[in-house]
Design a protein around this motif. Structure first.
Motif, short mmCIF file in Angstrom:
data_model
loop_
_atom_site.label_atom_id
_atom_site.label_comp_id
_atom_site.label_asym_id
_atom_site.label_seq_id
_atom_site.Cartn_x
_atom_site.Cartn_y
_atom_site.Cartn_z
N SER A 1 0.68 -1.13 0.08
CA SER A 1 -0.14 0.02 -0.21
C SER A 1 0.78 1.08 0.22
O SER A 1 0.49 2.05 -1.44
N LEU A 2 1.78 0.77 0.84
CA LEU A 2 3.34 2.17 0.46
C LEU A 2 3.38 3.03 -0.56
O LEU A 2 3.60 4.23 -1.27
N ALA A 3 3.99 1.90 -1.43
CA ALA A 3 4.62 1.62 -2.41
C ALA A 3 3.04 2.66 -3.59
O ALA A 3 3.16 2.99 -4.88
N TYR A 4 1.80 2.03 -3.40
CA TYR A 4 0.43 2.05 -3.56
C TYR A 4 0.89 4.18 -3.46
O TYR A 4 -0.12 5.00 -4.94
N ILE A 5 0.36 4.10 -2.78
CA ILE A 5 0.41 5.92 -2.55
C ILE A 5 1.34 6.46 -2.98
O ILE A 5 0.75 7.46 -3.50
N LEU A 6 2.34 5.92 -3.00
CA LEU A 6 3.64 7.19 -3.35
C LEU A 6 3.47 7.26 -5.19
O LEU A 6 3.27 7.85 -5.49
N GLY A 7 2.90 6.14 -5.28
CA GLY A 7 2.42 6.32 -6.46
C GLY A 7 1.68 6.95 -7.35
O GLY A 7 1.49 7.39 -9.00
N LEU A 8 1.32 6.36 -6.87
CA LEU A 8 -0.57 7.67 -6.79
C LEU A 8 -0.41 8.97 -7.06
O LEU A 8 -1.12 9.75 -7.67
N PHE A 9 0.57 9.37 -5.98
CA PHE A 9 1.17 10.54 -6.21
C PHE A 9 1.58 10.93 -7.20
O PHE A 9 1.46 12.10 -7.68
N PHE A 10 2.90 10.50 -7.64
CA PHE A 10 3.52 10.68 -8.77
C PHE A 10 3.04 10.73 -9.70
O PHE A 10 3.75 11.68 -10.73
N ASP A 11 1.84 9.56 -10.04
CA ASP A 11 1.09 9.60 -11.05
C ASP A 11 -0.06 10.83 -11.32
O ASP A 11 -0.43 11.58 -12.69
N LEU A 12 -0.18 11.34 -9.94
CA LEU A 12 -0.89 12.77 -10.18
C LEU A 12 -0.04 14.23 -10.58
O LEU A 12 -0.67 14.96 -11.71
N ILE A 13 1.34 13.52 -10.56
CA ILE A 13 1.76 14.95 -11.07
C ILE A 13 2.31 14.53 -12.00
O ILE A 13 2.40 16.04 -13.57
N ARG A 14 2.34 13.67 -12.85
CA ARG A 14 2.97 13.49 -14.35
C ARG A 14 1.22 13.42 -15.17
O ARG A 14 1.60 14.69 -16.12
N SER A 15 0.69 13.89 -14.17
CA SER A 15 -1.04 13.67 -15.26
C SER A 15 -1.17 15.23 -15.24
O SER A 15 -2.42 15.65 -16.56
N LEU A 16 -0.99 16.24 -14.58
CA LEU A 16 -0.86 17.50 -14.15
C LEU A 16 -0.01 18.49 -15.10
O LEU A 16 1.02 17.73 -15.36
N PRO A 17 -0.01 19.10 -16.00
CA PRO A 17 -0.02 20.40 -16.79
C PRO A 17 1.27 20.81 -15.97
O PRO A 17 0.55 21.27 -14.57
N LEU A 18 2.23 21.02 -16.24
CA LEU A 18 3.57 21.70 -15.58
C LEU A 18 2.91 22.95 -14.65
O LEU A 18 3.43 23.75 -13.85
N ASN B 1 -5.99 12.01 -18.35
CA ASN B 1 -4.84 11.27 -18.36
C ASN B 1 -4.76 9.65 -18.09
O ASN B 1 -4.58 9.48 -18.47
N TYR B 2 -6.36 9.72 -17.23
CA TYR B 2 -6.40 8.20 -16.98
C TYR B 2 -6.38 7.38 -18.32
O TYR B 2 -6.34 6.73 -18.31
N PHE B 3 -7.75 7.80 -18.99
CA PHE B 3 -8.29 7.16 -19.80
C PHE B 3 -7.70 7.54 -20.66
O PHE B 3 -7.06 6.18 -21.72
N SER B 4 -6.41 7.91 -20.94
CA SER B 4 -5.86 8.25 -22.67
C SER B 4 -4.16 7.02 -22.02
O SER B 4 -4.03 6.50 -22.79
#
Ligand SMILES: Nc1ncnc2c1ncn2[C@@H]1O[C@H](COP(=O)(O)OP(=O)(O)O)[C@@H](O)[C@H]1O
Ligand SMILES: [Mg+2]
Lengths: 291, 243, 351
Positions: free
Chosen positions: A116-133, C332-335
């Motif tokens: 779950s720790l890996a999952y939470i960390l992964g989710l946090f960085f996924d969120l950063i990646r999905s947003l434009p800078l 992003n998720y869907f793409s």
């Protein structure tokens, strides 16, 4: 007629105090020296920890040179940094730190016993990646001061710096994880058969191979980061692009906007090309006997 | 009386709910050399991989010296067990010398000086001295496999697992690796070797085990195995090999 | 021993994450209560009080906030759609040029890719914006092309009912799939429809243009810069795809005496497409995200409307941040799901 030199000076140093400019120049000169030293370290196969110490040392040195205050140097505020130097230093202060951070986080993501720790960390960085800078920069200048103790004042530049580090880190983690996948499972098996595991395995077997596999992708991400430092202009920092906008809004320089854009474009082109060339050198020096 | 080095009791293993090993019992004595043969996919590799914990077992016990591996207690100290893989699996980013010294250095057992000396003497043993500063990618398959053998001897193992050490090699390289292996067979190690090279098995092992579909079908002394086979499947397998 | 080490590491990290999050939430709470902010989304239904000039879905001051967000979203989608089409076509041409047997053509493509990839996108956006504003004429000197006007505020075109566009948009499909007769038939019909339908022409006044439809200069600059920039990346991606194909294919085609363009179209492209498709889609995603840079030149895209206008006007920072995060995460998720479906087909072995 206008004064080309003072315009160029404004593009590169912006509002940085005149008498301290030599410090900034020194700090900028350290960047290519660091790049050359890194190639040298890789070529002579120095330990990763030496490179780490060198990197952190030079980071501190450039920080101290450009904004430090103390017995020898006059104090300059972080917010006085400006112009192309701001772009270059922001890139230089975020690239190594983000890479080191990403390498550390990848260790957790690969080895953590708690999924779950890996999952939470992964989710946090996924969120950063999905947003434009831009959105991250914009929101962090608003929200970071709210998230920390009110006594701790976070300036826009600090917020931008933190954002750039985490943004780059998010992409670097993705690259590292991809490179980890690319390591053949024979490597993991023979490591285990030799009784090497945990941090020692990560440090001596996984990380060197990950770094090597990911080098091309890393370099293009670094180039992306150099270009992305111009985005800090949107949150009102006086970087080179912001200064250029200011310059061509003045009557004296108004009609030369094409020239100024070309100059700035050329400077970025040069920086990015040099970074790409540096990456090629690194790749060449770390090809481990393959021809 | 010969001491038992490895005792496997009713060992089964599975990967993703598919049974790979089925109720295997096996005893390996000190300094005994055992050959494992069988068609490919029969579980030969899986069997030896359970011994050093690369493949967790789902039931049964494996005793190595005084340690016991069970399904619930999978890992054991594998410093006493060396393994050589079919495809060498050298670390590509390390030189030959570093490949040898990495594991002992990380364990901090001896001084760096001793470890290096040992590495050089092993390089000598596998006839690879002078190659210490080369990278694996610049070596031939046979040379890489000899380095891999030297690497697993660095930790001074008492048990050696060899998984088809010559199958990935060209004929002329097989010869050089085999001569190194024959030298090993003179030493005081317990050795389990998986190989399709029947003449090699015949000359170097005391006992041969025949496997098929995850089961141990026969377990005989080497000379008996080829002259008085006790199993139908084994007979047809040996006949195929002769042709 | 190793395992217990990792467990301690995990616990420490958990505590750290938990501690950081609690500290942050309490600080946030402190700020909210100190500044008398309120948190909630019901304000979205309230009257917005501002106009957005440059939209495809009208937004006026008396309309609610959510309508402004919607029109920003539509703006982003349209910028992305135009950008994707232009960038793909240009990228394809550049990639084909890069593999061409003539050195001059090859180097044109190389130089283009090298330049546009290595200059920040924001510099390009601002450059094209400044360039267009400074080179195109003021309204009172507008270039006229038929009933259309080109000025430094935008391009003004006559408009008609959007339904008329349907046969025109579908036309290329019939020609590409070689149903020429249907295509010609449809062309005749659409010319007829275009001729007889009701047109609304832009009218030149003293200081402005009214009526008709328009592409604003911001829109134009954004689309040009996004397309030119992304085209260089797309060209690289496609070139990589072409290079992944065995050179035997090129030689066979040459042996069969097929022309270069025909070889690319019928032999190489169909094989390269599945190879470069995931990376291509990733570039589309990047372009869509980069459309948010329109905020620098005042283009009201999704991010410009939410983070720029609404946030300034209502002060609802947290809510707007939330909305932006959710929308971009969904996109992003869907793409990403789609891309990974394409790049990891069922037959790849999972161990
Ligand atoms: N990682 C794996 N995933 C699924 N099945 C596997 C895996 N490794 C081995 N197997 C299966 O286990 C069986 C035994 O494999 P192995 O021990 O490698 O056979 P051998 O070495 O005798 O050729 C085979 O049927 C093989 O398909
Ligand atoms: Mg096998």
């Amino acid at each position: 007629m206008f004064d080309l030199l003072s315009a160029l000076d404004f593009l590169s140093f912006g509002f940085y105090p005149d008498i301290d400019k030599w410090r900034l120049v020194l700090a900028i000169v350290i960047i290519p020296m660091h790049a050359v030293l890194t190639v040298f370290c890789v070529k002579n196969r120095y330990r990763l920890s030496y490179c780490l110490v060198l990197t952190l040392g030079l980071q501190m040195l450039t920080l101290w040179l450009s904004i430090g205050d103390g017995a020898i140097l006059r104090s300059v505020k972080l917010d006085e940094l400006s112009g192309l130097c701001l772009n270059l230093l922001l890139a230089y202060w975020s690239i190594p730190l983000a890479t080191i951070l990403a390498a550390g986080i990848c260790f957790i993501l690969i080895n953590a016993s708690s999924k779950s720790l890996a999952y939470i960390l992964g989710l946090f960085f996924d969120l950063i990646r999905s947003l434009p800078l831009v959105t991250l920069l914009f929101f962090n200048t608003l929200i970071l001061p709210m998230l920390f103790n009110p006594k701790l004042i976070i300036t826009r530049l600090e917020a931008a710096w933190i954002t750039l580090i985490f943004f780059l880190c998010a992409y670097t983690i993705q690259i590292f994880l991809g490179a980890y996948e690319a390591i053949s499972y024979h490597q993991h098996e023979s490591a285990k058969a030799l009784g090497i595991s945990g941090w020692k395995k990560y440090r001596h077997i996984d990380l060197p191979q990950m770094l090597k596999h990911s080098l091309p992708a890393l370099i293009s991400t670094y180039i992306g980061m150099i270009k992305d430092t111009t985005l800090v202009m949107i949150i009102g920092l006086a970087d080179s692009l912001g200064n250029l906008q200011l310059l061509i809004s003045r009557n004296a320089y108004k009609h030369y906007y094409i020239e100024f854009f070309f100059i700035l474009g050329f400077l970025f082109w040069l920086t990015c090309t040099l970074c790409g060339w540096w990456g090629k050198q690194l790749e060449r020096t770390s090809n481990y006997g393959k021809t | 009386m010969a001491k038992h080095k490895i005792i496997m009791n009713n060992v089964s293993a599975q990967i993703a709910d598919k049974a790979i090993l089925n109720n295997i019992s096996l005893r390996v004595d000190d300094q005994e050399h055992i050959g494992i043969i069988g068609p490919s996919g029969s579980g030969k590799s899986s069997l030896i991989r359970t011994i050093n914990g690369l493949l967790p077992i789902s039931s049964g016990t494996i005793e190595i010296d005084s340690q016991t591996i069970t399904a619930s207690q999978p890992s054991a100290d594998c410093s006493k067990i060396g393994m050589v893989f079919q495809d060498y699996a050298l670390f590509p980013h390390l030189t030959v010398l570093e490949n040898l010294t990495l594991s002992p250095t990380l364990r901090n057992e001896n001084s760096t000086r001793d470890i290096k000396d040992r590495a050089f003497s092993l390089l000598d043993k596998v006839k690879m001295n002078g190659f210490g500063n080369r990278f694996p990618a610049s070596l031939s398959g046979g040379q890489q496999q000899r380095i891999a053998i030297a690497r697993c001897l660095m930790t001074e193992p008492e048990i050696l697992l060899l998984d088809e050490p010559t199958s990935a090699l060209d004929p002329e390289m097989i010869h050089e690796v085999k001569s190194v292996l024959e030298g090993l067979m003179q030493s005081q190690l317990s050795i389990i070797i998986v190989s399709h090279d029947i003449s090699f098995i015949k000359t170097t092992t005391n006992r041969v085990i025949f496997m098929d579909e995850g089961k141990k079908l026969s377990d005989q002394a080497t000379d008996l195995f080829f002259t008085q086979p006790e199993n139908e499947r084994q007979i047809s397998f040996i006949q195929q090999l002769d042709h | 021993m190793i395992n217990s080490n990792h467990r301690i590491l995990s616990i420490v990290l958990w505590l750290a994450i938990f501690g950081i999050i609690t500290a942050m939430i309490s600080n946030l709470h402190l700020h909210i209560s100190r500044q008398n902010l309120e948190f909630g989304f019901d304000f979205l239904l309230q009257r917005s009080g501002f106009d957005i000039g440059d939209t495809w879905i009208t937004h006026q001051a008396n309309m609610p906030y959510w309508n402004a967000i919607l029109s920003g979203l539509v703006n982003t989608i349209i910028v992305a759609a135009f950008g994707i089409v232009i960038a793909t076509l240009l990228g394809l041409v550049l990639a084909i040029m890069a593999k061409a047997p003539f050195v001059i053509i090859k180097s044109v493509s190389d130089v283009y890719i090298n330049i546009f990839r290595n200059i920040p996108l924001l510099v390009q956006i601002l450059f094209f914006h400044t360039l267009l504003i400074n080179t195109l004429p003021e309204v009172n000197n507008a270039y006229t092309i038929g009933a259309s006007y080109v000025t430094n505020r935008g391009i003004y075109l006559p408009t008609t009912s959007p339904w008329v566009l349907i046969p025109i948009i579908t036309l290329p499909y019939f020609f590409i799939t070689r149903r020429i007769k249907t295509g010609v038939f449809l062309s005749v019909i659409s010319i007829g429809i275009l001729y007889f339908s009701q047109w609304e022409h832009p009218v030149l006044n003293r200081f402005n243009l009214s009526g008709g439809g328009s592409f604003s200069i911001e829109w134009l600059a954004l689309v040009i810069a996004l397309s030119l920039y992304t085209a260089s990346y797309i060209a690289e991606v496609m070139r990589g795809g072409f290079e992944a194909i065995s050179y035997h294919q090129y030689e066979t085609a040459r042996a069969l005496n097929i022309s270069y363009i025909k070889m690319m179209r019928h032999v190489i492209l169909p094989q390269a497409k599945p190879i470069f498709l995931p990376a291509l889609l990733n570039q589309y995603l990047n372009l869509t995200k980069n459309a948010s840079l329109g905020i620098a030149i005042g283009y009201p895209d999704f991010f410009g409307v939410t983070a720029g206008t609404i946030l300034n006007q209502s002060g609802r920072a947290l809510e707007m941040i939330f909305i932006v995060m959710v929308v971009y995460s969904l996109v992003n998720y869907f793409s990403i799901t789609m891309i990974s479906k394409i790049s990891h087909p069922q037959w790849k072995r999972h161990v």
